[in-house]
Design a protein around this motif. Structure first.
Motif, PDB file in Angstrom:
ATOM      1  N   LYS A  36       0.809  -1.218   0.000  1.00 20.67           N
ATOM      2  CA  LYS A  36       0.000   0.000   0.000  1.00 20.67           C
ATOM      3  C   LYS A  36       0.840   1.265   0.000  1.00 20.67           C
ATOM      4  O   LYS A  36       0.315   2.348  -0.205  1.00 20.67           O
ATOM      5  N   THR A  37       2.135   1.141   0.273  1.00 19.24           N
ATOM      6  CA  THR A  37       3.033   2.289   0.270  1.00 19.24           C
ATOM      7  C   THR A  37       4.440   1.838  -0.069  1.00 19.24           C
ATOM      8  O   THR A  37       4.858   0.744   0.327  1.00 19.24           O
ATOM      9  N   SER A  38       5.148   2.665  -0.811  1.00 14.93           N
ATOM     10  CA  SER A  38       6.528   2.342  -1.169  1.00 14.93           C
ATOM     11  C   SER A  38       7.494   2.763  -0.073  1.00 14.93           C
ATOM     12  O   SER A  38       8.697   2.551  -0.187  1.00 14.93           O
ATOM     13  N   ASP A  75       5.384   9.299   3.734  1.00 12.78           N
ATOM     14  CA  ASP A  75       4.578   8.388   2.932  1.00 12.78           C
ATOM     15  C   ASP A  75       4.344   7.078   3.677  1.00 12.78           C
ATOM     16  O   ASP A  75       3.229   6.544   3.689  1.00 12.78           O
ATOM     17  N   ALA A  76       5.395   6.562   4.318  1.00 10.90           N
ATOM     18  CA  ALA A  76       5.261   5.328   5.080  1.00 10.90           C
ATOM     19  C   ALA A  76       4.360   5.521   6.298  1.00 10.90           C
ATOM     20  O   ALA A  76       3.490   4.696   6.582  1.00 10.90           O
ATOM     21  N   ASN A  78       2.021   7.756   6.705  1.00 11.13           N
ATOM     22  CA  ASN A  78       0.647   7.971   6.272  1.00 11.13           C
ATOM     23  C   ASN A  78      -0.044   6.646   5.953  1.00 11.13           C
ATOM     24  O   ASN A  78      -1.201   6.441   6.314  1.00 11.13           O
ATOM     25  N   GLY A  79       0.679   5.745   5.289  1.00  8.92           N
ATOM     26  CA  GLY A  79       0.096   4.447   4.968  1.00  8.92           C
ATOM     27  C   GLY A  79      -0.289   3.666   6.200  1.00  8.92           C
ATOM     28  O   GLY A  79      -1.362   3.048   6.256  1.00  8.92           O
ATOM     29  N   ARG A 251      -0.742  12.897   6.367  1.00  3.80           N
ATOM     30  CA  ARG A 251      -1.409  13.249   5.107  1.00  3.80           C
ATOM     31  C   ARG A 251      -1.343  14.742   4.857  1.00  3.80           C
ATOM     32  O   ARG A 251      -1.029  15.182   3.728  1.00  3.80           O
TER      33      ARG A 251
END
Length: 257
Positions: A36-38, A75-76, A78-79, A251
């Motif tokens: 779901k996240t890189s 990003d991580a 937030n996922g 986010r």
């Protein structure tokens, strides 16, 4: 399970861990979120008897590098946050042009007993004020820890702004000294905090404010452009709020970046 020595043509991180209940938790969380996240270091394979690994000290990052690392971590986070999980983001893997979170053994769900009861999690120097005071915590505590990581990346090396110099690690007053350092640089607590804090927490806050008068504080907002650029410091100040309700979500920080 493929045998050790199987050929690969990509860069990976080999993590050696003794038998521990955290390992199963980390594996389960990664399998749920890695697609779901890189920003998470995915599970590639599992092997027995992994070789020893080394860790390199981080050097100070320039603005471009800091922005890149910052966005990857966000990003991580937030996922995980959108899936209802918290983290201790003090295990960040940097490999040339990639940055990922690589230790999810301490990750727990939003409704976990540890979060609702205020159980401390992770290394003390990265903990938020509310976690140090053992009050209920949530995803905003990750945002504070994220800000602490960014400050360390700006200065490089083993620097941690909240590292106490008065007592050694493991001392019974170690966490309290960290809280004092947090207060020196990012305090005080806003008055509205009284509406959500317990009487015991408020008593501890008043004691710290008496121990460290305003004349002995060193507000990070006053740091000059020569030491940290204004844009980076403004970003840090947006994150490091003593009232967890004032901290932006992962986010919101991503959208604003």
């Amino acid at each position: 399970m493929r045998p050790f020595g199987w050929p690969i043509k990509e860069t990976v991180v080999i993590k050696g861990v003794e038998i521990h209940p955290r390992v199963k938790n980390e594996r389960d969380v990664l399998k749920r979120f890695q697609n779901k996240t890189s920003g998470l270091q995915p599970i590639v394979d599992e092997i027995e008897d992994p070789p020893q690994t080394t860790t390199a000290r981080a050097r100070p990052l320039n603005r471009k590098g800091l922005r890149f690392v910052s966005l990857c971590i966000l990003d991580a986070l937030n996922g995980l946050h959108e899936g209802g999980y918290y983290l201790k983001p003090d295990n960040i893997l940097c490999v040339i042009s990639d940055v990922r979170l690589g230790d999810l053994g301490g990750t727990c769900h939003i409704d976990s007993k540890g979060a609702t009861s205020g159980t401390p999690l992770g290394a003390p120097m990265w903990r938020s004020p509310e976690m140090i005071m053992e009050t209920p915590w949530g995803t905003p505590t990750d945002i504070w820890s994220y800000g602490t990581v960014l400050v360390s990346l700006i200065y490089g090396g083993d620097f941690n702004l909240f590292d106490p110099v008065t007592v050694p690690y493991g001392h019974e007053e170690y966490s309290m000294e960290i809280l004092k350092q947090q207060f020196r640089y990012f305090g005080p607590w806003p008055g509205k905090y009284e509406k959500v804090a317990s009487p015991e927490t408020l008593q501890a806050i008043r004691w710290i404010m008496q121990e460290i008068p305003k004349s002995e504080t060193t507000q990070c907002a006053m740091i000059t452009e020569n030491e940290v650029c204004n844009k980076n410091m403004a970003f840090i100040m947006e994150i490091m709020k003593f009232d967890w309700r004032d901290r932006p979500s992962a986010r919101k920080l991503l959208v604003g970046s």
